[in-house]
Write a protein that holds these residues in place. Structure first.
Motif, PDB file in Angstrom:
ATOM      1  N   PRO A 241       0.834  -1.208   0.000  1.00 41.25           N
ATOM      2  CA  PRO A 241       0.000   0.000   0.000  1.00 41.25           C
ATOM      3  C   PRO A 241       0.866   1.254   0.000  1.00 41.25           C
ATOM      4  N   ALA A 242       0.325   2.320  -0.550  1.00 40.85           N
ATOM      5  CA  ALA A 242       1.053   3.593  -0.564  1.00 40.85           C
ATOM      6  C   ALA A 242       1.228   4.113   0.850  1.00 40.85           C
ATOM      7  N   PRO A 243       2.387   4.658   1.196  1.00 42.97           N
ATOM      8  CA  PRO A 243       2.589   5.220   2.536  1.00 42.97           C
ATOM      9  C   PRO A 243       1.751   6.475   2.728  1.00 42.97           C
ATOM     10  N   PRO A 244       1.421   6.817   3.973  1.00 38.81           N
ATOM     11  CA  PRO A 244       0.626   8.018   4.227  1.00 38.81           C
ATOM     12  C   PRO A 244       1.342   9.269   3.724  1.00 38.81           C
ATOM     13  N   ALA A 245       0.574  10.213   3.223  1.00 38.42           N
ATOM     14  CA  ALA A 245       1.119  11.476   2.730  1.00 38.42           C
ATOM     15  C   ALA A 245       1.402  12.416   3.897  1.00 38.42           C
ATOM     16  N   PRO A 246       2.188  13.475   3.665  1.00 39.97           N
ATOM     17  CA  PRO A 246       2.465  14.429   4.755  1.00 39.97           C
ATOM     18  C   PRO A 246       1.212  15.028   5.374  1.00 39.97           C
ATOM     19  N   GLY A 247       0.158  15.212   4.570  1.00 37.41           N
ATOM     20  CA  GLY A 247      -1.082  15.753   5.118  1.00 37.41           C
ATOM     21  C   GLY A 247      -1.757  14.819   6.100  1.00 37.41           C
ATOM     22  N   GLU A 248      -1.451  13.522   6.018  1.00 35.99           N
ATOM     23  CA  GLU A 248      -2.049  12.542   6.918  1.00 35.99           C
ATOM     24  C   GLU A 248      -1.213  12.323   8.176  1.00 35.99           C
ATOM     25  N   SER A 249       0.094  12.235   8.001  1.00 35.09           N
ATOM     26  CA  SER A 249       0.964  11.891   9.130  1.00 35.09           C
ATOM     27  C   SER A 249       1.789  13.066   9.644  1.00 35.09           C
ATOM     28  N   GLY A 250       1.776  14.213   8.927  1.00 36.27           N
ATOM     29  CA  GLY A 250       2.656  15.324   9.284  1.00 36.27           C
ATOM     30  C   GLY A 250       3.962  15.207   8.527  1.00 36.27           C
ATOM     31  N   TRP A 251       4.514  16.347   8.091  1.00 39.23           N
ATOM     32  CA  TRP A 251       5.714  16.279   7.257  1.00 39.23           C
ATOM     33  C   TRP A 251       6.914  15.737   8.014  1.00 39.23           C
ATOM     34  N   GLN A 252       6.945  15.943   9.350  1.00 43.38           N
ATOM     35  CA  GLN A 252       8.086  15.424  10.106  1.00 43.38           C
ATOM     36  C   GLN A 252       8.118  13.894  10.068  1.00 43.38           C
ATOM     37  N   THR A 253       6.969  13.283  10.390  1.00 49.09           N
ATOM     38  CA  THR A 253       6.896  11.818  10.371  1.00 49.09           C
ATOM     39  C   THR A 253       7.096  11.280   8.963  1.00 49.09           C
ATOM     40  N   TRP A 254       6.485  11.946   7.990  1.00 48.07           N
ATOM     41  CA  TRP A 254       6.611  11.504   6.606  1.00 48.07           C
ATOM     42  C   TRP A 254       8.058  11.553   6.138  1.00 48.07           C
ATOM     43  N   SER A 255       8.786  12.613   6.484  1.00 47.01           N
ATOM     44  CA  SER A 255      10.172  12.734   6.032  1.00 47.01           C
ATOM     45  C   SER A 255      11.049  11.659   6.669  1.00 47.01           C
ATOM     46  N   VAL A 256      10.789  11.316   7.919  1.00 40.99           N
ATOM     47  CA  VAL A 256      11.552  10.233   8.546  1.00 40.99           C
ATOM     48  C   VAL A 256      11.290   8.917   7.813  1.00 40.99           C
ATOM     49  N   ARG A 257      10.015   8.672   7.472  1.00 39.00           N
ATOM     50  CA  ARG A 257       9.677   7.451   6.742  1.00 39.00           C
ATOM     51  C   ARG A 257      10.350   7.431   5.367  1.00 39.00           C
ATOM     52  N   MET A 258      10.379   8.576   4.691  1.00 38.71           N
ATOM     53  CA  MET A 258      11.035   8.622   3.384  1.00 38.71           C
ATOM     54  C   MET A 258      12.532   8.387   3.504  1.00 38.71           C
ATOM     55  N   SER A 259      13.138   8.856   4.594  1.00 35.76           N
ATOM     56  CA  SER A 259      14.570   8.597   4.782  1.00 35.76           C
ATOM     57  C   SER A 259      14.836   7.103   4.913  1.00 35.76           C
ATOM     58  N   GLN A 260      13.910   6.379   5.545  1.00 37.43           N
ATOM     59  CA  GLN A 260      14.073   4.935   5.672  1.00 37.43           C
ATOM     60  C   GLN A 260      13.883   4.219   4.339  1.00 37.43           C
ATOM     61  N   LEU A 261      13.261   4.897   3.381  1.00 35.90           N
ATOM     62  CA  LEU A 261      13.023   4.318   2.063  1.00 35.90           C
ATOM     63  C   LEU A 261      13.962   4.899   1.009  1.00 35.90           C
ATOM     64  N   SER A 262      15.068   5.488   1.439  1.00 41.03           N
ATOM     65  CA  SER A 262      15.968   6.144   0.481  1.00 41.03           C
ATOM     66  C   SER A 262      16.588   5.165  -0.502  1.00 41.03           C
ATOM     67  N   GLY A 263      16.627   3.871  -0.167  1.00 40.68           N
ATOM     68  CA  GLY A 263      17.147   2.883  -1.098  1.00 40.68           C
ATOM     69  C   GLY A 263      16.325   2.769  -2.366  1.00 40.68           C
ATOM     70  N   LEU A 264      15.103   3.327  -2.365  1.00 36.56           N
ATOM     71  CA  LEU A 264      14.265   3.298  -3.554  1.00 36.56           C
ATOM     72  C   LEU A 264      14.597   4.439  -4.519  1.00 36.56           C
ATOM     73  N   ALA A 265      15.413   5.398  -4.077  1.00 40.21           N
ATOM     74  CA  ALA A 265      15.759   6.548  -4.910  1.00 40.21           C
ATOM     75  C   ALA A 265      16.851   6.149  -5.896  1.00 40.21           C
TER      76      ALA A 265
END
Length: 362
Positions: free
Chosen positions: A119-143
């Motif tokens: 499933p798609a991860p929650p957007a910043p509007g759902e989880s807050g940009w702080q939480t979202w950015s931490v989650r994106m950092s954990q997924l940096s291997g996809l970049a």
């Protein structure tokens, strides 16, 4: 691959560093990592599990597909070591997306058949940009080139939140998170999107202040290669994926680069740093000329905090903030240390603090 007799955690960490270093060397040489000896041991398989898609970075960034020996190592690691147990739903989603990315790349080799898209991860509007950015950092291997999905769509749509998360991590001295988010920013730049933050200075800053590990160096090298891609791009989309519509643009009322006034966020940050530097220089000169200093032969009332301690304390606080944030240049750092040394000398290297405590304590 020999490893010293150390606790298991240290042995696995050493294996990750070993494999990351080999991958980094291959990236510099524009080649695939040298194949490991047959029958890889468990620490090496665990390292391959940890690095995942990054093992293919040298090939993908050169515009080629995953190579066979690396694919064989990663496939064996996935067979031998199942995904770790997730402590939360958010962590489980991160693991699922990391497995999807590895499976997607292995599907282009004889060693894999793909993986279902999570499933798609929650957007910043759902989880807050702080939480979202931490989650994106954990997924940096996809970049990486050759991968595309809802996570990448989210990075495209919310580039400003990536920039905010990067700056926040730098201010918190979380160099690992900052490096991973800067990699996403480099990926959005390679996608041809308007930059929200100048990535190259951020990468240089992390390189100087980071942990010095091979894994961090690999992430920084990947980000640099993404920035240097011809035309700001290189391979964009997974050619084996079905076409999907682009995400809708950000709302018209959302934050935009301040192009109308010829100023971007980085210029604002630069102006703020110059202002802070001039203020620090003024404070240093004023303090040197006597402002806030204790005149010689002054009778100090130890019970009155404003008599001597408050001015010195305010100067020391301003200087300590400069040193704590760690974002100033060498000249400002030297000025701040001189201010602190001057305040400490004014307090007679602690004697006045001791006398105040002795005379005012009940």
């Amino acid at each position: 691959m020999p490893f010293a007799e150390t606790p298991l955690r240290d042995e696995y960490a050493a294996a990750v560093e070993h494999l990351a270093r080999r991958t980094l060397d291959a990236l510099h040489d524009d080649a695939a990592p040298p194949p490991e000896a047959p029958g890889a041991d468990r620490p090496l398989l665990a390292a391959a599990r940890v690095l995942g898609p990054d093992l293919f970075a040298p090939r993908l960034l050169a515009g080629a597909g995953p190579d066979g020996p690396t694919a064989a190592l990663l496939a064996e690691a996935r067979r031998t070591l199942p995904p770790p147990a997730a402590p939360s739903a958010g962590a489980a989603l991160v693991i699922a997306w990391q497995d999807w990315a590895a499976g997607r790349l292995l599907a282009r080799t004889p060693y894999g058949d793909g993986a279902p898209m999570p499933p798609a991860p929650p957007a910043p509007g759902e989880s807050g940009w702080q939480t979202w950015s931490v989650r994106m950092s954990q997924l940096s291997g996809l970049a990486l080139p050759g991968l595309d999905g809802p996570v990448h769509d989210s990075a495209r749509t919310h580039a400003l939140s990536l920039a905010r998360g990067t700056v926040r991590a730098l201010l918190r001295r979380d160099q690992t998170t900052a490096a991973r988010l800067a990699r996403w920013l480099a990926w959005t730049d390679a996608e041809g999107l308007a930059p929200r933050l100048e990535v190259a200075p951020v990468l240089d800053r992390i390189r100087l202040a980071g942990d010095g590990s091979a894994r961090t160096a690999l992430g920084l090298a990947i980000a640099h290669r993404l920035l240097a891609a011809p035309g700001g791009g290189g391979p964009r989309r997974d050619r084996h994926a079905a076409p999907r519509p682009r995400p809708p643009p950000a709302p018209a009322h959302g934050p935009r680069p301040r192009k109308a006034h010829g100023m971007t966020d980085t210029h604002v940050l630069g102006t703020a740093q110059r202002l802070g530097s001039r203020a620090l220089s003024w404070l240093h000169a004023a303090h040197r000329d006597g402002l806030g200093r204790i005149p010689d032969n002054t009778l100090i009332d130890f019970a009155d905090a404003d008599n001597a301690y408050k001015p010195l304390g305010e100067v020391a606080l301003a200087a300590s903030l400069v040193l704590r944030d760690g974002v100033s240049g060498p000249a400002d750092t030297r000025t701040a240390r001189e201010l602190l040394d001057g305040c400490w000398a004014q307090l007679r290297e602690g004697d006045l603090l001791y006398e105040r405590q002795r005379t005012t304590s009940p």
